[in-house]
Design an enzyme around this catalytic site. Structure first.
Site, PDB file in Angstrom:
ATOM      1  CG  ASP A  71      -0.225  -0.003   2.540  1.00 11.74           C
ATOM      2  OD1 ASP A  71       0.802  -0.705   2.651  1.00 11.74           O
ATOM      3  OD2 ASP A  71      -0.691   0.669   3.481  1.00 11.74           O
ATOM      4  CD  GLU A 131       4.121   0.853   6.925  1.00 10.49           C
ATOM      5  OE1 GLU A 131       4.932   1.234   7.792  1.00 10.49           O
ATOM      6  OE2 GLU A 131       3.676   1.620   6.033  1.00 10.49           O
TER       7      GLU A 131
END
Length: 486
Positions: free
Chosen positions: A121, A188
């Site tokens: 991400d 994350e």
């Protein structure tokens, strides 16, 4: 009197001798031996594959309702198409839909596995700033010797480089000495609860005990350490903890023409000021002490003497660290007021005021110590203090560097970046590695990419990019780690 002077002179000479003996015991300057032959990498082809991944906007939003799983699904399919050997020979699982866990069976089933992390991400681009980028933020443009776009530095490039290295080694018939897990989380940037935390829980339930976990967090920097001209490869040996505290004051509202001695806004502001004016004590932790000792051979004599005798000269060293935010963060728990809220109109007394203070805990400072410190320095019963639940976590355990695992990482740096000086230190931000403490004996943080001062604002900022040759070197370093020299 002469006897006293002789004794004083002898004492001074002895003191100076001790200082110099300790200085002489510092490591000798690291040699700049020619690099071993790193694995060959088709830099242009690897850059094109990374560019394709950058074009998929795998964005993590704070609001769960705004998260779109489709780019993550597209990325999983893209990886399968681009790395056919990896997907034919390694076991792949999808965790909570978008995170990916790969297992590469090693030669020695008794050897503790390695757990290699990255995250898929990326952070959003601030709305309205897209036109200020040199290349559009999700274009994956390859121009001026760089691959441009969100994720080229943080951290999609790491996931792609691990797979590039694995694909190349599989083509050569390589089998790693121990089992390798690639764990690529999908959230994350918003805490890692559904990604890394879920993967770690799954591995723990399966009884996996890894030799180490390796994640982002360190890098190769040049021109950022005063007095050191060589690139410095910082393989971090620990991570600061994370917490946010809300300060809130409730009061009677009313007309601003008849204020109390201190309004709710004023009381919160005073509490925030006291927190900033009274920090927790600074100190030198083991990774920072070793960082100084590894850098010392490159520094002038006076600095080498202070580092070699750091317990004596600790106040001097800590004063030097305090001179810049980037070094100050290495030596103390930091308190950063980040959010303030009060009032609805300029002539109305606020019935409530609040502030949020973000805290990064130095290893050795426990969460309970931080909360007690805040209550003590705020010293106002009207100020409610609440620790926010999200992202909260203690500082990590510190990993030693006199281990075969660290030496393997260091040897790979020497092979691919022979000019670099290998050092260590602390991660002052937060990484997915913090979720894996129960399943790994050691943890290190390092991304093998060269960063200069003007590159740092690009991380989470405008014009994120990575040089084509720098990305090829990432792949080479990962391959050197996966295929250690005999």
């Amino acid at each position: 009197m002469k006897t006293l002077l002789r004794l004083a002179l002898a004492g001074l000479l002895l003191f100076a001798a001790v200082l110099m003996v300790n200085t002489a015991r510092l490591p000798a300057p690291a040699s700049r031996a020619p690099a071993a032959s790193p694995p060959a990498v088709d830099a242009e082809a690897a850059a094109a594959r990374l560019a394709g991944a950058i074009r998929l906007p795998t964005i993590s939003h704070e609001d769960p309702a705004a998260r779109d799983p489709r780019p993550f699904d597209a990325l999983a399919a893209y990886l399968e198409a681009q790395f056919p050997r990896v997907h034919a020979q390694l076991q792949r699982e999808r965790i909570n839909g978008q995170s990916l866990l790969y297992r590469w069976e090693g030669r020695d089933p008794a050897a503790a596995p390695w757990l290699l992390l990255a995250h898929l991400d990326v952070v959003p681009v601030e709305p309205g700033t897209e036109s200020t980028w040199t290349q559009p933020p999700f274009s994956g443009a390859i121009a001026d010797g760089h691959i441009w776009g969100r994720g080229t530095l943080d951290d999609k490039a790491s996931a792609m480089a691990w797979l590039e290295a694995a694909e190349a080694l599989l083509a050569q018939g390589h089998v790693p000495p121990q089992t390798v897990y690639f764990a690529f989380g999908h959230d994350e940037e918003v805490g890692g609860q559904e990604g890394a935390q879920a993967i770690a829980a799954l591995l723990q339930a399966r009884g996996v005990q890894a030799a180490l976990v390796l994640d982002e967090g360190g890098a190769i920097t040049q021109g950022l350490v005063a007095g050191v001209d060589r690139p410095v490869a910082s393989i971090m040996a620990g991570e600061k903890g994370y917490a946010s505290f809300r300060l809130r004051v409730r009061a009677e509202g009313g007309h601003s023409s008849m204020p109390p001695l201190r309004t709710a806004a004023g009381r919160v502001a005073a509490a925030v000021a006291r927190v900033q004016e009274q920090p927790m004590p600074a100190r030198i932790t083991a990774p920072v002490r070793e960082m100084l000792r590894r850098l010392a051979p490159e520094l002038p004599l006076a600095q080498r003497v202070a580092i070699a005798n750091d317990r004596l000269f600790a106040p001097l060293l800590l004063r030097a660290f305090a001179g810049a935010a980037v070094t100050r963060a290495l030596t103390r728990t930091s308190f950063a007021p980040t959010m303030l809220r009060a009032g609805i109109k300029d002539n109305v007394l606020p019935a409530e005021a609040e502030a949020v203070i973000n805290v990064r805990l130095l290893p050795g400072d426990a969460m309970a110590d931080v909360e007690a410190h805040l209550r003590r320095v705020i010293d106002d019963p009207e100020v409610e203090l609440e620790r926010l639940a999200h992202f909260s976590g203690e500082a990590s355990a510190l990993s030693p560097t006199d281990t075969p695992e660290f030496r393997r990482l260091e040897t790979a740096v020497n092979a691919v970046f022979p000019e670099a000086l290998v050092s260590t230190g602390l991660v002052v931000g937060g990484t997915d590695a913090r979720h894996y403490g129960a399943v790994a004996r050691l943890r290190y943080n390092f991304t093998p990419v060269l960063l200069r001062a003007d590159d740092l604002p690009r991380i989470h900022g405008r014009d994120e990019r990575i040089a084509v040759d720098a990305y090829a070197n990432m792949v080479r370093w990962y391959a050197a780690v996966l295929r250690p020299a005999p």
